[in-house]
Design an enzyme around this catalytic site. Structure first.
Site, PDB file in Angstrom:
ATOM      1  N   HIS A   1     -10.623  96.486 -77.654  1.00  0.00           N
ATOM      2  CA  HIS A   1     -10.427  95.417 -76.678  1.00  0.00           C
ATOM      3  C   HIS A   1      -8.934  95.345 -76.337  1.00  0.00           C
ATOM      4  O   HIS A   1      -8.077  95.416 -77.225  1.00  0.00           O
ATOM      5  CB  HIS A   1     -10.912  94.086 -77.268  1.00  0.00           C
ATOM      6  CG  HIS A   1     -10.564  92.908 -76.425  1.00  0.00           C
ATOM      7  ND1 HIS A   1     -10.800  92.882 -75.068  1.00  0.00           N
ATOM      8  CD2 HIS A   1      -9.967  91.715 -76.733  1.00  0.00           C
ATOM      9  CE1 HIS A   1     -10.381  91.724 -74.581  1.00  0.00           C
ATOM     10  NE2 HIS A   1      -9.869  91.003 -75.573  1.00  0.00           N
TER      11      HIS A   1
ATOM     12  N   CYS B   1     -14.718  87.848 -74.963  1.00  0.00           N
ATOM     13  CA  CYS B   1     -14.190  89.224 -74.893  1.00  0.00           C
ATOM     14  C   CYS B   1     -15.039  90.224 -75.675  1.00  0.00           C
ATOM     15  O   CYS B   1     -14.950  91.429 -75.437  1.00  0.00           O
ATOM     16  CB  CYS B   1     -12.760  89.267 -75.403  1.00  0.00           C
ATOM     17  SG  CYS B   1     -11.662  88.172 -74.509  1.00  0.00           S
TER      18      CYS B   1
ATOM     19  N   ASN C   1      -5.502  91.664 -69.871  1.00  0.00           N
ATOM     20  CA  ASN C   1      -6.722  91.417 -70.647  1.00  0.00           C
ATOM     21  C   ASN C   1      -7.806  90.918 -69.692  1.00  0.00           C
ATOM     22  O   ASN C   1      -7.722  89.797 -69.194  1.00  0.00           O
ATOM     23  CB  ASN C   1      -6.395  90.376 -71.722  1.00  0.00           C
ATOM     24  CG  ASN C   1      -7.602  90.008 -72.565  1.00  0.00           C
ATOM     25  OD1 ASN C   1      -8.735  90.386 -72.261  1.00  0.00           O
ATOM     26  ND2 ASN C   1      -7.362  89.253 -73.623  1.00  0.00           N
TER      27      ASN C   1
HETATM   28  O1  UT7 Z   1      -8.954  88.268 -75.757  1.00  0.00           O
HETATM   29  C1  UT7 Z   1      -8.298  87.440 -76.657  1.00  0.00           C
HETATM   30  C2  UT7 Z   1      -7.258  86.640 -75.931  1.00  0.00           C
HETATM   31  N1  UT7 Z   1      -6.124  86.144 -76.612  1.00  0.00           N
HETATM   32  C3  UT7 Z   1      -5.243  86.862 -77.336  1.00  0.00           C
HETATM   33  O2  UT7 Z   1      -5.399  88.010 -77.653  1.00  0.00           O
HETATM   34  C4  UT7 Z   1      -3.966  86.132 -77.721  1.00  0.00           C
HETATM   35  C5  UT7 Z   1      -3.330  86.649 -78.981  1.00  0.00           C
HETATM   36  N2  UT7 Z   1      -1.962  86.131 -79.091  1.00  0.00           N
HETATM   37  C6  UT7 Z   1      -0.909  86.729 -78.455  1.00  0.00           C
HETATM   38  O3  UT7 Z   1      -1.101  87.737 -77.781  1.00  0.00           O
HETATM   39  C7  UT7 Z   1       0.466  86.161 -78.649  1.00  0.00           C
HETATM   40  O4  UT7 Z   1       0.417  85.138 -79.628  1.00  0.00           O
HETATM   41  C8  UT7 Z   1       1.087  85.597 -77.339  1.00  0.00           C
HETATM   42  C9  UT7 Z   1       1.417  86.738 -76.381  1.00  0.00           C
HETATM   43  C10 UT7 Z   1       0.145  84.609 -76.678  1.00  0.00           C
HETATM   44  C11 UT7 Z   1       2.401  84.879 -77.662  1.00  0.00           C
HETATM   45  O5  UT7 Z   1       3.298  85.796 -78.292  1.00  0.00           O
HETATM   46  P1  UT7 Z   1       4.064  85.380 -79.626  1.00  0.00           P
HETATM   47  O6  UT7 Z   1       4.938  86.500 -79.996  1.00  0.00           O
HETATM   48  O7  UT7 Z   1       3.032  84.939 -80.645  1.00  0.00           O
HETATM   49  O8  UT7 Z   1       4.939  84.178 -79.138  1.00  0.00           O
HETATM   50  P2  UT7 Z   1       5.034  82.689 -79.750  1.00  0.00           P
HETATM   51  O9  UT7 Z   1       3.826  81.902 -79.386  1.00  0.00           O
HETATM   52  O10 UT7 Z   1       5.438  82.795 -81.199  1.00  0.00           O
HETATM   53  O11 UT7 Z   1       6.247  82.105 -78.973  1.00  0.00           O
HETATM   54  C12 UT7 Z   1       7.601  82.543 -79.233  1.00  0.00           C
HETATM   55  C13 UT7 Z   1       8.489  81.907 -78.193  1.00  0.00           C
HETATM   56  C14 UT7 Z   1       8.252  80.409 -78.009  1.00  0.00           C
HETATM   57  O12 UT7 Z   1       9.488  79.804 -77.743  1.00  0.00           O
HETATM   58  P3  UT7 Z   1      10.295  79.021 -78.909  1.00  0.00           P
HETATM   59  O13 UT7 Z   1       9.379  77.922 -79.349  1.00  0.00           O
HETATM   60  O14 UT7 Z   1      10.535  80.043 -79.987  1.00  0.00           O
HETATM   61  O15 UT7 Z   1      11.520  78.563 -78.205  1.00  0.00           O
HETATM   62  C15 UT7 Z   1       7.395  80.326 -76.769  1.00  0.00           C
HETATM   63  O16 UT7 Z   1       7.553  79.119 -76.082  1.00  0.00           O
HETATM   64  O17 UT7 Z   1       8.227  82.501 -76.917  1.00  0.00           O
HETATM   65  C16 UT7 Z   1       7.968  81.470 -75.964  1.00  0.00           C
HETATM   66  N3  UT7 Z   1       7.046  82.005 -74.966  1.00  0.00           N
HETATM   67  C17 UT7 Z   1       7.479  82.642 -73.876  1.00  0.00           C
HETATM   68  N4  UT7 Z   1       8.718  82.941 -73.440  1.00  0.00           N
HETATM   69  C18 UT7 Z   1       8.816  83.615 -72.287  1.00  0.00           C
HETATM   70  C19 UT7 Z   1       5.698  81.966 -74.962  1.00  0.00           C
HETATM   71  N5  UT7 Z   1       5.243  82.577 -73.859  1.00  0.00           N
HETATM   72  C20 UT7 Z   1       6.325  83.006 -73.178  1.00  0.00           C
HETATM   73  C21 UT7 Z   1       6.495  83.701 -71.970  1.00  0.00           C
HETATM   74  N6  UT7 Z   1       7.747  83.988 -71.576  1.00  0.00           N
HETATM   75  N7  UT7 Z   1       5.439  84.105 -71.208  1.00  0.00           N
END
Ligand code: UT7
Length: 332
Positions: free
Chosen positions: A259, A112, A289
């Site tokens: 970004h 990225c 993204n």
């Molecule tokens: O160019 C660089 C590319 N990458 C990035 O920029 C990624 C940076 N990271 C992020 O943007 C975030 O960490 C994510 C969007 C990937 C995830 O968001 P988060 O607020 O950090 O969620 P989390 O991983 O803490 O997950 C919280 C909950 C989990 O469930 P439990 O374990 O609390 O029951 C996940 O399983 O949300 C769940 N979850 C979802 N639920 C519904 C994760 N993805 C989803 C989804 N829909 N798409």
């Protein structure tokens, strides 16, 4: 003194819109979760257009916008982490499609952060004096590399291309580039060697990371939380470091183009830097993204809207797999 002027911009996005509602037809997710956690409502997916065609469309638009003839381009630099071919380089395919027969061409892959690294490289070639017009294109077709059973990663990404034609300016520019290879396994996509047929080869020996999933070795693997934490700190730090090099303050910047990974990452960085939100351009609601293509796509949208004006001081800041990060400040 290094200096760049953007004399043309262009972009291309595929026609097919993949909405959050569409994702929720096969993933356990919903529009409310995706929008509130990422700021993304929809992204484009290239169902059948190869990356090099997307890149070439953006490049042709940038060259047309610049008003120069393709034969006047001295170098084509392409940033991508999702090429159609290992070789030839994407830049060579773009050179051919654009008709830039006098240009040299090579690619840059820093995921990225690719456009930032490519633009920085362009500025150093321009300083040399042998190169007058450089076409910088960043293009990604990420859909084939995403795992559409992984709801935390696949929802983020979209396909698209952005390009800029740059020439030397007598106004200054500064950059700050960084890489932290120790964190390679926070975000990676392995080369699929499973079809190799050399009888001497042992099973795949490429490095594996903490979140590797043997069933999905050829798809993007991401530790979202680790990348998120890195991103907020890296954006803040890259902006402060480049401004320190420039001898400028945060208020001296007219426009910030970050970004486009996640609206929450941008908001956190904006808050920690104390920048007014109206100086920060965000387009990820409709684009998602698109990795290296995010920043040049923003540039093209802004230029088309008449929001890139001569004399402006612009700050580009990005981060990505590697983990890499970087920022550029230039006077347009
Ligand atoms: O160019 C660089 C590319 N990458 C990035 O920029 C990624 C940076 N990271 C992020 O943007 C975030 O960490 C994510 C969007 C990937 C995830 O968001 P988060 O607020 O950090 O969620 P989390 O991983 O803490 O997950 C919280 C909950 C989990 O469930 P439990 O374990 O609390 O029951 C996940 O399983 O949300 C769940 N979850 C979802 N639920 C519904 C994760 N993805 C989803 C989804 N829909 N798409």
């Amino acid at each position: 003194m290094r200096g760049i002027k953007i004399i043309g911009t262009g972009m291309y996005v595929p026609e097919t819109i993949a909405s959050n509602d569409w994702l929720s037809t096969f993933l356990d997710t919903n529009d409310e979760w995706i929008y509130s956690r990422t700021g993304i409502r929809e992204r484009r997916i290239s169902t059948d257009t190869p990356n090099f065609v997307m890149a070439s469309e953006a490049a042709k638009a940038a060259v047309a916008d610049s008003g120069i003839d393709p034969s006047e381009i001295d170098l084509v630099l392409a940033a991508t982490c999702s090429p159609d071919y290992f070789y030839p380089a994407l830049s060579c395919l773009v050179q051919h499609e654009v008709g830039a027969q006098n240009a040299a061409a090579f690619d840059i892959n820093s995921a990225c952060t690719g456009f930032i690294n490519a633009l920085d490289t362009a500025s150093r070639f321009l300083e040399d004096g042998d190169y007058r017009n450089i076409l910088v294109v960043a293009s990604e077709r990420l859909a084939p590399h995403c795992d559409y059973t992984d709801r935390s990663a696949s929802i983020l990404f979209g396909d698209g291309s952005g390009a800029a034609v740059v020439t030397k300016s007598d106004k200054p520019m500064w950059s700050y580039l960084s890489a932290k290879g120790d964190f390679f396994n926070a975000l990676y996509c392995k080369v699929d060697q499973s079809r190799a047929n050399c009888p001497l080869l042992k099973p795949d020996i490429a490095p594996v990371g903490i979140i590797d999933n043997e069933a999905k070795t050829h798809t993007l693997q991401m530790n979202g939380k680790a990348v998120y934490k890195f991103a907020v700190e890296a954006m803040d730090s890259a902006v402060r470091k480049v401004l320190e090099r420039a001898g400028l303050g945060l208020d001296d910047i007219d426009l910030y183009i970050p970004h486009q990974a996640n609206a929450r990452i941008i908001e956190s960085a904006v808050k920690s830097l104390g920048i007014p939100a109206d100086k920060v351009y965000v387009n990820l609601e409709k684009r998602g993204n698109t990795s290296s293509a995010c920043i040049p796509t923003c540039l093209a949208e802004l230029k088309q809207a008449g929001r890139i004006k001569d004399g402006m001081t612009i700050c580009l800041v990005g981060f990505g797999a590697g983990l890499t990060s970087g920022a550029i400040v230039f006077n347009q």
